[in-house]
Design a protein around this motif. Structure first.
Motif, PDB file in Angstrom:
ATOM      1  N   ARG A  67       0.840  -1.206   0.000  1.00 38.66           N
ATOM      2  CA  ARG A  67       0.000   0.000   0.000  1.00 38.66           C
ATOM      3  C   ARG A  67       0.870   1.250   0.000  1.00 38.66           C
ATOM      4  NH1 ARG A  67      -4.665  -2.007   4.339  1.00 38.66           N
ATOM      5  NH2 ARG A  67      -5.062  -3.995   3.259  1.00 38.66           N
ATOM      6  N   ILE A  68       0.346   2.289  -0.630  1.00 43.10           N
ATOM      7  CA  ILE A  68       1.066   3.556  -0.700  1.00 43.10           C
ATOM      8  C   ILE A  68       0.098   4.689  -0.392  1.00 43.10           C
ATOM      9  CG2 ILE A  68       2.794   2.776  -2.381  1.00 43.10           C
ATOM     10  CD1 ILE A  68       1.071   4.188  -4.529  1.00 43.10           C
ATOM     11  N   PRO A  69       0.585   5.793   0.162  1.00 41.92           N
ATOM     12  CA  PRO A  69      -0.289   6.956   0.377  1.00 41.92           C
ATOM     13  C   PRO A  69      -0.680   7.581  -0.957  1.00 41.92           C
ATOM     14  CG  PRO A  69       1.976   7.471   0.955  1.00 41.92           C
ATOM     15  CD  PRO A  69       1.939   6.005   0.686  1.00 41.92           C
ATOM     16  N   LEU A  70      -1.829   8.251  -0.968  1.00 42.16           N
ATOM     17  CA  LEU A  70      -2.318   8.829  -2.211  1.00 42.16           C
ATOM     18  C   LEU A  70      -1.375   9.882  -2.773  1.00 42.16           C
ATOM     19  CD1 LEU A  70      -6.152   9.207  -1.462  1.00 42.16           C
ATOM     20  CD2 LEU A  70      -4.996   7.442  -2.805  1.00 42.16           C
ATOM     21  N   ASP A  71      -0.646  10.591  -1.899  1.00 45.18           N
ATOM     22  CA  ASP A  71       0.225  11.649  -2.413  1.00 45.18           C
ATOM     23  C   ASP A  71       1.488  11.098  -3.079  1.00 45.18           C
ATOM     24  OD1 ASP A  71       1.686  10.810  -0.234  1.00 45.18           O
ATOM     25  OD2 ASP A  71       1.609  12.714   0.840  1.00 45.18           O
ATOM     26  N   ARG A  72       1.649   9.767  -3.082  1.00 47.96           N
ATOM     27  CA  ARG A  72       2.781   9.148  -3.778  1.00 47.96           C
ATOM     28  C   ARG A  72       2.339   8.396  -5.027  1.00 47.96           C
ATOM     29  NH1 ARG A  72       5.791   5.279  -0.125  1.00 47.96           N
ATOM     30  NH2 ARG A  72       6.993   5.032  -2.050  1.00 47.96           N
ATOM     31  N   LEU A  73       1.091   8.582  -5.428  1.00 47.64           N
ATOM     32  CA  LEU A  73       0.587   7.883  -6.611  1.00 47.64           C
ATOM     33  C   LEU A  73       1.396   8.222  -7.852  1.00 47.64           C
ATOM     34  CD1 LEU A  73      -3.306   8.193  -6.277  1.00 47.64           C
ATOM     35  CD2 LEU A  73      -2.016   6.062  -6.544  1.00 47.64           C
ATOM     36  N   ARG A  74       1.631   7.206  -8.667  1.00 47.25           N
ATOM     37  CA  ARG A  74       2.236   7.415  -9.977  1.00 47.25           C
ATOM     38  C   ARG A  74       1.451   6.569 -10.985  1.00 47.25           C
ATOM     39  NH1 ARG A  74       7.774   4.165  -8.413  1.00 47.25           N
ATOM     40  NH2 ARG A  74       7.046   2.036  -8.862  1.00 47.25           N
ATOM     41  N   PRO A  75       1.490   6.894 -12.268  1.00 48.52           N
ATOM     42  CA  PRO A  75       0.733   6.124 -13.261  1.00 48.52           C
ATOM     43  C   PRO A  75       1.041   4.630 -13.183  1.00 48.52           C
ATOM     44  CG  PRO A  75       1.574   8.142 -14.238  1.00 48.52           C
ATOM     45  CD  PRO A  75       2.177   8.052 -12.857  1.00 48.52           C
ATOM     46  N   GLY A  76      -0.013   3.845 -13.275  1.00 51.89           N
ATOM     47  CA  GLY A  76       0.111   2.393 -13.177  1.00 51.89           C
ATOM     48  C   GLY A  76      -0.289   1.856 -11.822  1.00 51.89           C
ATOM     49  N   ASP A  77      -0.240   2.702 -10.778  1.00 56.93           N
ATOM     50  CA  ASP A  77      -0.687   2.255  -9.455  1.00 56.93           C
ATOM     51  C   ASP A  77      -2.183   1.965  -9.487  1.00 56.93           C
ATOM     52  OD1 ASP A  77       1.841   2.524  -8.407  1.00 56.93           O
ATOM     53  OD2 ASP A  77       1.496   4.522  -7.583  1.00 56.93           O
ATOM     54  N   LEU A  78      -2.639   1.170  -8.528  1.00 58.80           N
ATOM     55  CA  LEU A  78      -4.044   0.789  -8.461  1.00 58.80           C
ATOM     56  C   LEU A  78      -4.740   1.529  -7.340  1.00 58.80           C
ATOM     57  CD1 LEU A  78      -3.762  -3.077  -9.018  1.00 58.80           C
ATOM     58  CD2 LEU A  78      -3.858  -1.231 -10.709  1.00 58.80           C
TER      59      LEU A  78
END
Length: 392
Positions: free
Chosen positions: A284-295
């Motif tokens: 899991r990752i925080p939303l502020d670290r989203l990058r294209p391809g993440d779910l």
């Protein structure tokens, strides 16, 4: 009629009803907000049942593979057991025939023999033969136990298969039942009610998107994906406009997790099939670290999933009757985000794949849950239907 209704998003249902010959149903007093909540609840329940169906399908495939493996192993064990039984039977016959012929023990033969060395050789041969017979008996017992264990395991695997098949059948009935409820509800609505539903849904999504963007929870800018993330994104982009079909994982149609799992499969990384397993097993990752391809995963039970493309948007297979499309990330209640390739290195340079353009003159509404697809932005159909309704 109801199949046509399911073929549209909420925002284009009014247009579908306006062109029908049947008179509109009588209006009722149920508020549009309550109608929308009820309809979205039915869609969510259908998707939850879909993911249960998908999970049962995954488990059923694994059980089938186990059962095939066990059946093969059981066949080999039974063949070995039959071979040892033949050997044991032959040894028993030889021993019986030797006893009937008045055979003496190796010790007595040594005492009565005139050649002590010959007697010792006979004793060694007898000991070797005894060890061989003991080995046959031991192997016979081992093969008997192994065959019994494998037979029990095969019976349990078959029973588990039957349980999973029953669970899958229940999930199938749940999905079809919820979708029939959706059909009945949509068929009972007037064009004005359908137009109101589309407008209300767009307004709710737009408000949720603004709140999310203003919160600072999303990345300030879109960062490059990894090579695998880029490949997954391009695969998902190529599916835009294909229909949602529950339980489907391509190539002609998809459900939500079928799209995301296949996108990453084509990127060279296998991930779990269902949205719940994707949420449970991927980092899991925080939303502020989203990058294209993440779910991006939605709803408290993780029953929906989409693929992030950057700029606060996702590609998703939204719900039964809709198409794979681009939507605001806040189109559904957010649960969190996961990353299939946490060990990947972001690309030095990244050019986002081109997205299908809406039809000329039809700008995509910022809050439209449906986003847009290869057929153009459907909210305009709802606007046209609403205008036609008010003109009557």
């Amino acid at each position: 009629m109801t199949n046509r209704l399911l073929g549209c998003g909420i925002s284009c249902l009014a247009a579908a009803l306006l062109v029908t010959a049947a008179p509109p149903p009588a209006a009722r007093a149920e508020p549009v907000g309550e109608l929308l909540t009820r309809l979205q609840g039915l869609y969510q329940q259908a998707e939850e049942a879909t993911e249960t169906y998908n999970a049962a399908e995954v488990a059923l495939k694994a059980r089938r593979a186990d059962e095939e493996r066990l059946t093969t192993a059981l066949g080999k064990a039974r063949s070995a057991l039959d071979s040892e039984r033949v050997t044991a039977g032959r040894l028993a016959r030889e021993q019986y025939q030797g006893a009937r012929g008045g055979g003496l023990s190796p010790y007595l033969r040594m005492l009565l023999s005139g050649d002590p060395q010959q007697a010792l050789d006979q004793r060694r041969l007898a000991a070797r033969e005894g060890a061989r017979r003991a080995g046959v008996v031991a192997r016979l017992e081992r093969d008997r136990r192994q065959a019994g264990t494998l037979a029990d395991a095969a019976r349990k695997a078959l029973g588990a298969q039957q349980d999973l098949a029953a669970r899958q059948k229940e999930a199938r009935q749940e999905v079809t039942g919820r979708l029939k409820e959706v059909e009945r509800l949509l068929a009972s609505l007037t064009p004005a009610e359908l137009a109101g539903l589309g407008s209300r849904e767009a307004a709710v999504t737009a408000g949720a998107q603004r709140t999310l963007l203003d919160s600072g929870r999303l990345p300030a800018r879109t960062t490059p994906p990894t090579a695998a993330g880029d490949a997954a994104l391009r695969y998902a982009t190529a599916q835009i406009g294909k229909p949602y079909v529950w339980g489907a994982e391509g190539p002609a149609s998809f459900d939500c997790s079928g799209l995301t799992s296949q996108a990453w499969e084509h990127a060279g990384r296998s991930i779990p099939r269902t949205s719940q397993e994707q949420w449970a097993r991927l980092p899991r990752i925080p939303l502020d670290r989203l990058r294209p391809g993440d779910l991006v995963v939605y709803f408290p039970k993780a029953t929906h999933v989409a693929l992030y493309i950057g700029d606060g948007k996702v590609i998703q297979a939204p719900r039964p009757g809709a198409k794979v499309k681009v939507s605001p990330i806040a189109a559904n209640p957010l649960l969190g985000a996961v990353r299939p390739d946490p060990d990947g290195t972001p690309l030095a340079r990244f050019t986002p794949p081109p997205l299908p353009e809406p039809e000329a003159g039809r700008a995509t509404e910022a809050g439209d849950d449906a986003g847009y697809d290869a057929d153009g932005e459907p909210a305009a159909a709802a606007d046209s239907a609403a205008s036609a309704t008010s003109a009557r």
